[in-house]
Design a protein around this motif. Structure first.
Motif, PDB file in Angstrom:
ATOM      1  N   THR A 227       0.844  -1.195   0.000  1.00 48.80           N
ATOM      2  CA  THR A 227       0.000   0.000   0.000  1.00 48.80           C
ATOM      3  C   THR A 227       0.879   1.244   0.000  1.00 48.80           C
ATOM      4  OG1 THR A 227      -1.722  -1.172   1.219  1.00 48.80           O
ATOM      5  CG2 THR A 227      -1.829   1.239   1.196  1.00 48.80           C
ATOM      6  N   SER A 228       0.696   2.088  -0.989  1.00 50.68           N
ATOM      7  CA  SER A 228       1.543   3.270  -1.151  1.00 50.68           C
ATOM      8  C   SER A 228       1.340   4.255  -0.009  1.00 50.68           C
ATOM      9  CB  SER A 228       1.231   3.964  -2.481  1.00 50.68           C
ATOM     10  OG  SER A 228       1.429   3.081  -3.565  1.00 50.68           O
ATOM     11  N   ILE A 229       2.435   4.865   0.418  1.00 51.58           N
ATOM     12  CA  ILE A 229       2.400   5.922   1.427  1.00 51.58           C
ATOM     13  C   ILE A 229       2.611   7.258   0.717  1.00 51.58           C
ATOM     14  CG2 ILE A 229       3.586   6.908   3.427  1.00 51.58           C
ATOM     15  CD1 ILE A 229       4.459   4.007   4.124  1.00 51.58           C
ATOM     16  N   VAL A 230       1.646   8.148   0.839  1.00 51.24           N
ATOM     17  CA  VAL A 230       1.787   9.529   0.361  1.00 51.24           C
ATOM     18  C   VAL A 230       1.438  10.415   1.547  1.00 51.24           C
ATOM     19  CG1 VAL A 230       1.113  11.255  -1.331  1.00 51.24           C
ATOM     20  CG2 VAL A 230       1.143   8.835  -1.981  1.00 51.24           C
ATOM     21  N   ALA A 231       2.472  10.969   2.185  1.00 45.55           N
ATOM     22  CA  ALA A 231       2.300  11.614   3.484  1.00 45.55           C
ATOM     23  C   ALA A 231       2.830  13.040   3.437  1.00 45.55           C
ATOM     24  CB  ALA A 231       3.041  10.816   4.556  1.00 45.55           C
ATOM     25  N   ALA A 232       1.937  13.998   3.549  1.00 44.78           N
ATOM     26  CA  ALA A 232       2.326  15.411   3.501  1.00 44.78           C
ATOM     27  C   ALA A 232       2.421  15.982   4.909  1.00 44.78           C
ATOM     28  CB  ALA A 232       1.312  16.203   2.691  1.00 44.78           C
ATOM     29  N   GLY A 233       3.367  16.900   5.095  1.00 45.80           N
ATOM     30  CA  GLY A 233       3.492  17.604   6.377  1.00 45.80           C
ATOM     31  C   GLY A 233       3.722  16.659   7.535  1.00 45.80           C
ATOM     32  N   ALA A 234       2.946  16.841   8.603  1.00 45.93           N
ATOM     33  CA  ALA A 234       3.113  16.029   9.815  1.00 45.93           C
ATOM     34  C   ALA A 234       2.842  14.558   9.566  1.00 45.93           C
ATOM     35  CB  ALA A 234       2.188  16.560  10.905  1.00 45.93           C
ATOM     36  N   ASN A 235       2.058  14.228   8.543  1.00 45.19           N
ATOM     37  CA  ASN A 235       1.769  12.818   8.254  1.00 45.19           C
ATOM     38  C   ASN A 235       3.036  12.034   7.935  1.00 45.19           C
ATOM     39  OD1 ASN A 235      -0.965  13.308   8.589  1.00 45.19           O
ATOM     40  ND2 ASN A 235      -1.298  13.728   6.409  1.00 45.19           N
ATOM     41  N   ASN A 245      -5.295  10.913   2.517  1.00 43.84           N
ATOM     42  CA  ASN A 245      -6.483  11.722   2.208  1.00 43.84           C
ATOM     43  C   ASN A 245      -6.350  13.185   2.623  1.00 43.84           C
ATOM     44  OD1 ASN A 245      -6.631  11.464   4.955  1.00 43.84           O
ATOM     45  ND2 ASN A 245      -8.657  10.505   5.021  1.00 43.84           N
ATOM     46  N   ALA A 246      -5.183  13.604   3.066  1.00 43.49           N
ATOM     47  CA  ALA A 246      -5.006  14.978   3.542  1.00 43.49           C
ATOM     48  C   ALA A 246      -4.614  15.911   2.402  1.00 43.49           C
ATOM     49  CB  ALA A 246      -3.942  15.021   4.641  1.00 43.49           C
ATOM     50  N   LEU A 247      -4.774  17.194   2.646  1.00 45.17           N
ATOM     51  CA  LEU A 247      -4.326  18.203   1.693  1.00 45.17           C
ATOM     52  C   LEU A 247      -2.816  18.384   1.771  1.00 45.17           C
ATOM     53  CD1 LEU A 247      -6.985  21.053   1.993  1.00 45.17           C
ATOM     54  CD2 LEU A 247      -6.441  19.755  -0.074  1.00 45.17           C
ATOM     55  N   CYS A 248      -2.206  18.630   0.633  1.00 40.01           N
ATOM     56  CA  CYS A 248      -0.780  18.962   0.569  1.00 40.01           C
ATOM     57  C   CYS A 248      -0.676  20.489   0.504  1.00 40.01           C
ATOM     58  CB  CYS A 248      -0.146  18.337  -0.671  1.00 40.01           C
ATOM     59  SG  CYS A 248      -0.289  16.543  -0.732  1.00 40.01           S
ATOM     60  N   ARG A 249      -0.111  21.070   1.530  1.00 41.84           N
ATOM     61  CA  ARG A 249      -0.130  22.520   1.665  1.00 41.84           C
ATOM     62  C   ARG A 249       1.196  23.155   1.239  1.00 41.84           C
ATOM     63  NH1 ARG A 249      -3.278  20.428   5.761  1.00 41.84           N
ATOM     64  NH2 ARG A 249      -5.340  21.381   5.963  1.00 41.84           N
ATOM     65  N   ASP A 250       1.100  24.362   0.770  1.00 42.44           N
ATOM     66  CA  ASP A 250       2.283  25.136   0.394  1.00 42.44           C
ATOM     67  C   ASP A 250       3.231  25.234   1.593  1.00 42.44           C
ATOM     68  OD1 ASP A 250       4.012  26.706  -1.015  1.00 42.44           O
ATOM     69  OD2 ASP A 250       2.732  28.474  -1.093  1.00 42.44           O
ATOM     70  N   GLY A 251       4.496  24.964   1.354  1.00 38.43           N
ATOM     71  CA  GLY A 251       5.488  25.028   2.416  1.00 38.43           C
ATOM     72  C   GLY A 251       5.767  23.708   3.092  1.00 38.43           C
ATOM     73  N   GLU A 252       4.970  22.675   2.817  1.00 37.55           N
ATOM     74  CA  GLU A 252       5.194  21.369   3.415  1.00 37.55           C
ATOM     75  C   GLU A 252       6.069  20.497   2.515  1.00 37.55           C
ATOM     76  OE1 GLU A 252       1.068  20.555   5.924  1.00 37.55           O
ATOM     77  OE2 GLU A 252       1.233  19.804   3.867  1.00 37.55           O
ATOM     78  N   LEU A 253       6.637  19.471   3.113  1.00 36.48           N
ATOM     79  CA  LEU A 253       7.236  18.382   2.346  1.00 36.48           C
ATOM     80  C   LEU A 253       6.228  17.248   2.234  1.00 36.48           C
ATOM     81  CD1 LEU A 253      10.885  17.961   3.768  1.00 36.48           C
ATOM     82  CD2 LEU A 253      10.141  19.261   1.772  1.00 36.48           C
ATOM     83  N   VAL A 254       6.356  16.467   1.184  1.00 34.39           N
ATOM     84  CA  VAL A 254       5.570  15.245   1.061  1.00 34.39           C
ATOM     85  C   VAL A 254       6.531  14.064   0.946  1.00 34.39           C
ATOM     86  CG1 VAL A 254       5.341  15.479  -1.461  1.00 34.39           C
ATOM     87  CG2 VAL A 254       3.727  14.052  -0.203  1.00 34.39           C
ATOM     88  N   LEU A 255       6.253  13.023   1.692  1.00 29.86           N
ATOM     89  CA  LEU A 255       7.057  11.798   1.665  1.00 29.86           C
ATOM     90  C   LEU A 255       6.264  10.721   0.948  1.00 29.86           C
ATOM     91  CD1 LEU A 255       8.968  10.225   4.686  1.00 29.86           C
ATOM     92  CD2 LEU A 255       7.666   8.820   3.098  1.00 29.86           C
ATOM     93  N   ILE A 256       6.848  10.145  -0.090  1.00 31.61           N
ATOM     94  CA  ILE A 256       6.228   9.031  -0.809  1.00 31.61           C
ATOM     95  C   ILE A 256       7.080   7.788  -0.616  1.00 31.61           C
ATOM     96  CG2 ILE A 256       5.622   8.087  -3.065  1.00 31.61           C
ATOM     97  CD1 ILE A 256       4.976  10.851  -4.024  1.00 31.61           C
ATOM     98  N   ASP A 257       6.438   6.713  -0.189  1.00 29.14           N
ATOM     99  CA  ASP A 257       7.068   5.392  -0.110  1.00 29.14           C
ATOM    100  C   ASP A 257       6.193   4.474  -0.954  1.00 29.14           C
ATOM    101  OD1 ASP A 257       8.027   2.856   0.593  1.00 29.14           O
ATOM    102  OD2 ASP A 257       8.509   3.468   2.624  1.00 29.14           O
ATOM    103  N   ALA A 258       6.680   4.111  -2.142  1.00 27.87           N
ATOM    104  CA  ALA A 258       5.839   3.360  -3.080  1.00 27.87           C
ATOM    105  C   ALA A 258       6.711   2.597  -4.063  1.00 27.87           C
ATOM    106  CB  ALA A 258       4.903   4.309  -3.838  1.00 27.87           C
ATOM    107  N   GLY A 259       6.221   1.450  -4.467  1.00 30.26           N
ATOM    108  CA  GLY A 259       6.899   0.659  -5.486  1.00 30.26           C
ATOM    109  C   GLY A 259       5.911  -0.305  -6.102  1.00 30.26           C
ATOM    110  N   CYS A 260       6.186  -0.711  -7.321  1.00 34.16           N
ATOM    111  CA  CYS A 260       5.289  -1.624  -8.018  1.00 34.16           C
ATOM    112  C   CYS A 260       5.756  -3.066  -7.856  1.00 34.16           C
ATOM    113  CB  CYS A 260       5.207  -1.278  -9.498  1.00 34.16           C
ATOM    114  SG  CYS A 260       6.691  -1.715 -10.450  1.00 34.16           S
ATOM    115  N   GLU A 261       4.871  -3.986  -8.186  1.00 35.59           N
ATOM    116  CA  GLU A 261       5.229  -5.398  -8.334  1.00 35.59           C
ATOM    117  C   GLU A 261       5.169  -5.740  -9.814  1.00 35.59           C
ATOM    118  OE1 GLU A 261       3.023  -9.490  -7.389  1.00 35.59           O
ATOM    119  OE2 GLU A 261       3.846  -8.563  -5.580  1.00 35.59           O
TER     120      GLU A 261
END
Length: 444
Positions: A227-235, A245-261
């Motif tokens: 299951t892909s992780i798309v986590a903005a800001g504090a997430n 399901n959160a909003l990605c806000r100006d000034g935040e970082l977003v962390l993605i942890d994802a890969g395909c099979e």
């Protein structure tokens, strides 16, 4: 099918003469009502068979003085009516011919055939204790064989756990596996780049996730490897965040942890980047620290070095940076060696620096050398594939500079150990500050 036949031959060579191995694939799992989850085969079963239908069992017979080694598949019979609804079923005869087995039978004949196959076998190999259903079947098979004792038939007297043998095999990827993992890494790297290009302030995390899934599927990957992780800001400070399901806000970082099979093999990549395409000074300082830690870990990813050396190298860099940036106080925590010895770093870095990667995203294989006194971390060897993924996660806390609060960063790559060093399978995913900002500046 030659890679699968070669793996079966390797396993048979490790078994006792005349021994019998039994390996079942995964069952179908109901999602709700009459709908199932998308079917995914058992990794061990597929590793030896290449066969991806449910309700299947592989039986291997080790060679003995009067008979050669054999591989037998039990699978669903042809059923034209069900195939109208559910798709092709190979059936035993087509499966035998197409997948290189010595024989194949309908799955309904498994119980009857196993009594015959286990008669006078010295040893039974299967996944001990992993499936209550299989344990019950084995008990029934053995009871049936023992009833023939008066006729001179003996049941196996030795039960061996099959999975540790397969774990060591799966830990070392052959050329075919390496090719599949390169493809999985390349597709996943493209997906991360696509997500970066698409990201804008005001998007939801799930919109970015959709870009990842689109890129996976359009290049032939069957599914996400997890299951892909798309986590903005504090997430991003939640290690296994999955709500997306959160909003990605100006000034935040977003962390993605994802890969395909891709064809049964996983990629696992993490990237962290600014929602607006520009790192702030505090974000850049933390990011460059994690990047330096990953570089140190990659330097230690060499054949002959211990697995733990990657984590040790990354941890030392991170500990130094935590002190320099004021995340940890020298007055309270001391010098770098004190930070490490007293584990002060756990406030900001609480996971290991990698794991095995293969058919499963957290793949099989021991991390310690069980044959060596004290069971130290095992040496790295060519053919192993692992992730290298240091990170830093800064939650609001007393004494922690506020400019770093609610920032989570992880940089993860997939690495194949070679005879002379390593190959980064996910190198195409942008990683440096300059690469990320340039990509996000030149978006369509």
């Amino acid at each position: 099918m030659s890679p699968y036949a070669a793996r079966r031959a390797r396993l048979l060579a490790h078994m006792q003469a005349g021994g019998v191995a039994v390996l079942a694939t995964a069952p179908e799992v109901a999602r709700n009502s009459d709908s199932d989850y998308p079917y995914r085969h058992d990794s061990y079963f597929y590793y030896l068979s290449g066969f991806d239908e449910p309700d299947s069992v592989l039986v291997l017979l080790a060679a003995r003085a009067d008979a050669p080694a054999r591989s037998i598949l039990f699978c669903r019979e042809k059923n034209p009516e069900r195939e109208i609804w559910d798709g092709l079923r190979h059936g035993p005869e087509a499966a035998r011919a197409g997948f290189g087995f010595d024989a194949a039978h309908p799955i309904d004949e498994l119980d009857a055939e196993m009594g015959r196959l286990l008669a006078n076998a010295p040893a039974l190999y299967y996944a001990l204790g992993h499936s209550a259903a299989l344990d019950a079947q084995v008990k029934t098979w053995l009871a049936g064989v023992r009833q023939l004792a008066r006729s001179g038939v003996t049941a196996p007297t030795l039960a061996c756990d099959l999975l540790p043998l397969l774990d060591e095999m799966r830990l070392f990827k052959d050329a075919d596996e390496q090719a599949l993992m390169r493809r999985a890494g390349a597709i996943s790297a493209q997906a991360h780049a696509r997500a970066m290009r698409a990201t804008r302030p005001g998007m939801h995390e799930y919109e970015i996730e959709a870009e990842l899934l689109y890129e996976f599927r359009r290049h032939g990957a069957q599914a996400p490897a997890y299951t892909s992780i798309v986590a903005a800001g504090a997430n991003a400070c939640v290690l296994h965040y999955q709500r997306n399901n959160a909003l990605c806000r100006d000034g935040e970082l977003v962390l993605i942890d994802a890969g395909c099979e891709f064809d049964g093999y996983a990629a696992d990549i993490s990237r962290s980047y600014p929602v607006n395409g520009r790192f702030s000074a505090p974000q850049r300082a933390l990011y460059e620290l994690v990047l330096a830690a990953q570089a140190a870990a990659l330097e230690a990813a060499q054949p002959g070095r211990r697995y733990s050396e990657m984590h040790d190298a990354a941890l030392r860099v991170l500990a130094e940076g935590m002190l320099e940036l004021g995340l940890l106080s020298r007055q309270r925590c001391g010098m770098v060696d004190d930070v490490i010895a007293n584990r002060h770093y756990l406030q900001f870095y609480m996971h290991g620096t990698g794991h095995w990667l293969g058919m499963d995203v957290h793949d099989v294989g021991h991390y310690r050398d069980l044959a060596e006194a004290g069971k130290p971390s095992r040496p790295l060897q060519a053919g192993m594939v692992l992730t290298v993924e240091p990170g830093i996660y800064v939650r609001p806390a007393e004494g922690v500079p506020e400019q770093f609060w609610n920032t989570g960063i992880r940089i993860e790559d997939d690495v194949l150990l070679t005879a002379t060093g390593h190959e980064v399978l996910s190198a195409a995913a942008p990683k440096t500050v300059a690469e990320i900002e340039l990509l996000m500046r030149h978006t369509p």
